[in-house]
Write an enzyme that holds these catalytic residues in place. Structure first.
Site, PDB file in Angstrom:
ATOM      1  N   ARG A 135      -3.717  21.566 -15.945  1.00 30.71           N
ATOM      2  CA  ARG A 135      -2.676  20.398 -16.105  1.00 30.71           C
ATOM      3  C   ARG A 135      -2.943  19.611 -17.619  1.00 30.71           C
ATOM      4  NH1 ARG A 135      -0.178  15.583 -12.300  1.00 30.71           N
ATOM      5  NH2 ARG A 135       1.133  14.687 -13.764  1.00 30.71           N
TER       6      ARG A 135
ATOM      7  N   ASN B 175      -1.304  17.536 -22.048  1.00 30.13           N
ATOM      8  CA  ASN B 175      -1.568  16.658 -22.980  1.00 30.13           C
ATOM      9  C   ASN B 175      -1.747  17.133 -24.500  1.00 30.13           C
ATOM     10  OD1 ASN B 175      -2.101  14.408 -21.220  1.00 30.13           O
ATOM     11  ND2 ASN B 175      -3.976  15.699 -20.472  1.00 30.13           N
TER      12      ASN B 175
ATOM     13  N   ARG C 283       0.783  -1.402  -0.065  1.00 29.63           N
ATOM     14  CA  ARG C 283       0.028   0.070  -0.060  1.00 29.63           C
ATOM     15  C   ARG C 283       0.922   1.509   0.002  1.00 29.63           C
ATOM     16  NH1 ARG C 283      -3.607  -3.274   3.610  1.00 29.63           N
ATOM     17  NH2 ARG C 283      -5.280  -4.035   2.618  1.00 29.63           N
TER      18      ARG C 283
ATOM     19  N   LYS D 163       2.568  11.077 -12.076  1.00 30.85           N
ATOM     20  CA  LYS D 163       1.595  10.151 -12.892  1.00 30.85           C
ATOM     21  C   LYS D 163       2.441   8.709 -13.214  1.00 30.85           C
ATOM     22  CE  LYS D 163      -1.573  12.794 -15.831  1.00 30.85           C
ATOM     23  NZ  LYS D 163      -1.809  13.179 -16.963  1.00 30.85           N
TER      24      LYS D 163
ATOM     25  N   HIS E  29      -0.887  14.603 -27.327  1.00 28.44           N
ATOM     26  CA  HIS E  29      -1.111  13.323 -26.733  1.00 28.44           C
ATOM     27  C   HIS E  29      -2.261  12.537 -26.969  1.00 28.44           C
ATOM     28  CE1 HIS E  29       2.633  14.726 -24.645  1.00 28.44           C
ATOM     29  NE2 HIS E  29       2.701  13.806 -23.841  1.00 28.44           N
TER      30      HIS E  29
ATOM     31  N   HIS F 143      -1.041   9.288 -28.424  1.00 33.69           N
ATOM     32  CA  HIS F 143      -1.297   8.024 -27.434  1.00 33.69           C
ATOM     33  C   HIS F 143      -2.024   6.796 -28.390  1.00 33.69           C
ATOM     34  CE1 HIS F 143      -0.126   9.511 -22.982  1.00 33.69           C
ATOM     35  NE2 HIS F 143       0.828   9.186 -23.980  1.00 33.69           N
TER      36      HIS F 143
ATOM     37  N   GLU G 133       8.649  16.533 -26.194  1.00 33.36           N
ATOM     38  CA  GLU G 133       8.021  17.442 -24.943  1.00 33.36           C
ATOM     39  C   GLU G 133       8.645  18.286 -24.682  1.00 33.36           C
ATOM     40  OE1 GLU G 133       5.624  16.125 -23.679  1.00 33.36           O
ATOM     41  OE2 GLU G 133       5.475  14.034 -23.965  1.00 33.36           O
TER      42      GLU G 133
ATOM     43  N   GLU H 116      -5.256  17.114 -12.370  1.00 33.68           N
ATOM     44  CA  GLU H 116      -5.829  17.468 -13.911  1.00 33.68           C
ATOM     45  C   GLU H 116      -7.234  17.725 -13.673  1.00 33.68           C
ATOM     46  OE1 GLU H 116      -5.297  14.810 -17.893  1.00 33.68           O
ATOM     47  OE2 GLU H 116      -3.576  14.965 -16.612  1.00 33.68           O
TER      48      GLU H 116
ATOM     49  N   LYS I 229       6.536  22.191 -16.387  1.00 31.40           N
ATOM     50  CA  LYS I 229       5.931  21.090 -15.920  1.00 31.40           C
ATOM     51  C   LYS I 229       5.555  21.002 -14.333  1.00 31.40           C
ATOM     52  CE  LYS I 229       4.592  16.299 -16.309  1.00 31.40           C
ATOM     53  NZ  LYS I 229       4.527  15.196 -16.792  1.00 31.40           N
TER      54      LYS I 229
ATOM     55  N   HIS J 108       7.496   7.423 -28.170  1.00 29.87           N
ATOM     56  CA  HIS J 108       6.693   8.216 -27.545  1.00 29.87           C
ATOM     57  C   HIS J 108       6.958   9.562 -28.290  1.00 29.87           C
ATOM     58  CE1 HIS J 108       4.101  10.320 -24.688  1.00 29.87           C
ATOM     59  NE2 HIS J 108       4.870  11.257 -24.343  1.00 29.87           N
TER      60      HIS J 108
END
Length: 339
Positions: free
Chosen positions: A228, A232, A108, A130, A235, A239, A172, A224, A214, A249
């Site tokens: 935020r 993307n 956990r 993330k 993306h 993606h 990026e 997000e 960032k 990527h």
């Protein structure tokens, strides 16, 4: 070495720029730490790992899956890792995503830190909390948002980075300039990849500048709900096609940014698509590719940015100013079919 600290919702994260890997032993207890890296990094920088408990994984996005996470967990059990164990991801985005994901679920939650070793990881993938894995063609479908304790930047890792991975990371950097920093975009227009590869001071400044862009966005909107989402840019479609065609990527995001510029021209009167395309090409990134638009849209519909029948799509009003526009999926499907 320069230290910078950001306050996120649950914790502060320390960034150690222009540091040496040896400093890691001062940040954590070596005896109760497990490093996670990949075969390429371990082969190129083996001396750095001497005396550390290390889990070495196969490299590549294809291994960013639950089976690999299970393997890491089994290794942690074999090491006798408990709740006081610290897990450190040393590598590119695949390694930091996987390490963060395992650290968030093993017992956990374990403390974790990252030593990013690629341009992509230094400016983007290791920042923001993330963590996750892919499921089939669906990128990062399973994961968490959980901040590491620290990031340690040792630029000597970049000596073994192949050119295609430098190019991958600059996608990026260009993205950040498009959505947030017109001055940075103009700097990128004036230079080429070789300039940053040869000028260590300029590279260090560029990496810090992008990490700050960032981190500042994430600090304001960690989960997000608003700003935020701008990160993307490129993306959503990127993606969708990345795992379809086994693209890197950066390649996928570059193509996604070109598509987003086209959509921006149609929906918010963006006028500088050609400038963005020119800079992407200047840094060796693809700007045109043929892809199965129907299949890409079917994957895109599962994107996490979808809200029922609309998609939150990142567009450009102008270079340096990104905006999020809610586009009905029916309209988006038509637009993408004609890009």
């Amino acid at each position: 070495m320069q230290k910078k600290t950001y306050q996120f919702t649950a914790k502060k994260v320390d960034y150690y720029f222009d540091a040496d890997f040896s400093y890691l032993a001062k940040l954590i207890d070596k005896e109760h730490t497990v490093l996670v890296t990949d075969e390429n990094i371990f082969r190129a920088h083996g001396k750095k790992f001497k005396g550390w408990q290390t889990i070495v994984l196969k490299p590549g996005e294809v291994h960013k899956v639950q089976a690999t996470a299970n393997y890491v967990i089994e290794k942690l059990i074999a090491y006798g890792a408990d709740r006081k164990t610290v897990l450190i991801g040393i590598g590119g985005g695949v390694i930091t995503d996987l390490t963060g994901y395992v650290a968030s679920v093993y017992m956990r939650g374990l403390r974790t830190g990252f030593v990013p070793t690629t341009i992509l990881a230094m400016v983007d993938a290791s920042i923001g909390g993330k963590n996750g894995i892919d499921v089939g063609v669906y990128k990062n479908l399973v994961g968490t948002i959980r901040q590491p304790d620290f990031l340690l930047y040792d630029y000597s890792f970049l000596k073994s980075l192949p050119d295609h991975e430098w190019i991958n990371g600059f996608a990026e950097i260009i993205k950040h300039s498009c959505i947030k920093d017109a001055v940075l975009f103009r700097e990128l227009e004036k230079n080429k990849l070789k300039f940053y590869q040869k000028d260590k001071a300029a590279l260090g400044k560029l990496i810090r500048r992008n990490a700050v862009i960032k981190s500042t966005v994430v600090e304001k909107d960690e989960f997000e709900q608003g700003e935020r989402r701008l990160l993307n840019f490129g993306h959503t479609l990127g993606h969708a096609i990345e795992n379809m065609y086994a693209l890197s990527h950066g390649q996928a995001i570059s193509i996604g940014m070109v598509a987003a510029c086209s959509i921006s021209a149609q929906l918010v009167k963006f006028k500088d698509s050609e400038k963005v395309i020119k800079v992407l090409a200047q840094y060796g990134l693809p700007v045109h590719t043929d892809f199965d638009r129907t299949k890409a849209f079917d994957i895109l519909k599962m994107d996490k940015k979808r809200e029922r029948k609309d998609m939150n799509y990142v567009l450009l009003e102008k270079i340096g100013k990104g905006v999020v526009k809610s586009i009905p999926l029916v309209q988006l499907e038509t637009i993408i079919s004609h890009i």
